[in-house]
Design an enzyme around this catalytic site. Sequence first.
Site, mmCIF file in Angstrom:
data_model
loop_
_atom_site.group_PDB
_atom_site.id
_atom_site.type_symbol
_atom_site.label_atom_id
_atom_site.label_comp_id
_atom_site.label_asym_id
_atom_site.label_seq_id
_atom_site.Cartn_x
_atom_site.Cartn_y
_atom_site.Cartn_z
ATOM 1 N N ASP A 1 -7.699 -5.584 1.147
ATOM 2 C CA ASP A 1 -8.737 -4.834 0.460
ATOM 3 C C ASP A 1 -9.895 -4.751 1.441
ATOM 4 O OD1 ASP A 1 -9.640 -3.239 -1.579
ATOM 5 O OD2 ASP A 1 -10.584 -4.867 -2.680
ATOM 6 N N GLY B 1 -12.003 8.081 4.789
ATOM 7 C CA GLY B 1 -13.036 7.311 4.092
ATOM 8 C C GLY B 1 -14.427 7.566 4.664
ATOM 9 N N ARG C 1 -9.978 -3.639 9.920
ATOM 10 C CA ARG C 1 -8.564 -3.857 9.567
ATOM 11 C C ARG C 1 -7.805 -4.368 10.774
ATOM 12 N NH1 ARG C 1 -7.714 0.627 7.494
ATOM 13 N NH2 ARG C 1 -8.468 0.003 5.461
ATOM 14 N N THR D 1 0.839 -1.201 0.000
ATOM 15 C CA THR D 1 0.000 0.000 0.000
ATOM 16 C C THR D 1 0.873 1.249 0.000
ATOM 17 O OG1 THR D 1 -1.868 1.125 1.089
ATOM 18 C CG2 THR D 1 -0.171 0.238 2.526
ATOM 19 N N ASN D 2 0.304 2.352 -0.479
ATOM 20 C CA ASN D 2 0.919 3.669 -0.328
ATOM 21 C C ASN D 2 -0.007 4.568 0.478
ATOM 22 O OD1 ASN D 2 3.493 3.610 -1.589
ATOM 23 N ND2 ASN D 2 2.479 3.475 -3.578
ATOM 24 N N HIS E 1 -2.607 6.434 5.796
ATOM 25 C CA HIS E 1 -3.496 6.133 6.926
ATOM 26 C C HIS E 1 -3.424 4.649 7.285
ATOM 27 C CE1 HIS E 1 -5.431 10.065 6.911
ATOM 28 N NE2 HIS E 1 -5.606 9.955 5.612
#
Length: 196
Positions: free
Chosen positions: A69, A155, A183, A8-9, A12
């Site tokens: 994801d 988000g 997560r 990921t980049n 957060h």
Amino acid sequence: MKKLVFATNNEHKLAEVRAILKDTYQVLSLKDINCFEDIPETADNLEDNARQKAEYIYQHYHLDCFADDSGLEVEALQGAPGVYSARYAALEGTGEAHDSKANINRLLRELKDKDNRKAQFRTIVCLIQDGKEHLFEGIVEGTINPEERGSSGFGYDPIFMPKGYNKTFAELGEDVKNSISHRARAIKKLVDFLQS
């Protein structure tokens, strides 16, 4: 300390995961391994998207890695936005991809006349370690608040109220969110697996 690439980049997500794994692994981002390609995410479900990203890193960089994801699944919308959560508004042309404000606006518009506000955030983590693949799932149930509240997180956090709380993720703050989020739950399973 063992190294593990998180595909990921998203700063957060990276901060969230580094906070959870801080004592066990050095978590590297795509930038840390000089991966600047656009990794494909073309599947129509969370599992295959996470798998696609992890396999890409493992095949191209030969490093143990994991990818995730996540999606917001709203019951009254038959599980939408789901895998399209980050680009929900873009799909109907009312915003750019990853435009949180536009995504929230579309979701609230679609729920305006609906009584059922039940939703869940779901994360799938795909780990590839020594060439073997492992999947971990994290779910947090809750409801969609009719208006935005709170300023932390990202988000859909300002409108998602986790079950058992009367505050949105954005009001609860990072520490609480990181301990109960979808997560966090998937990463905890990953951590338990890595430490077993």
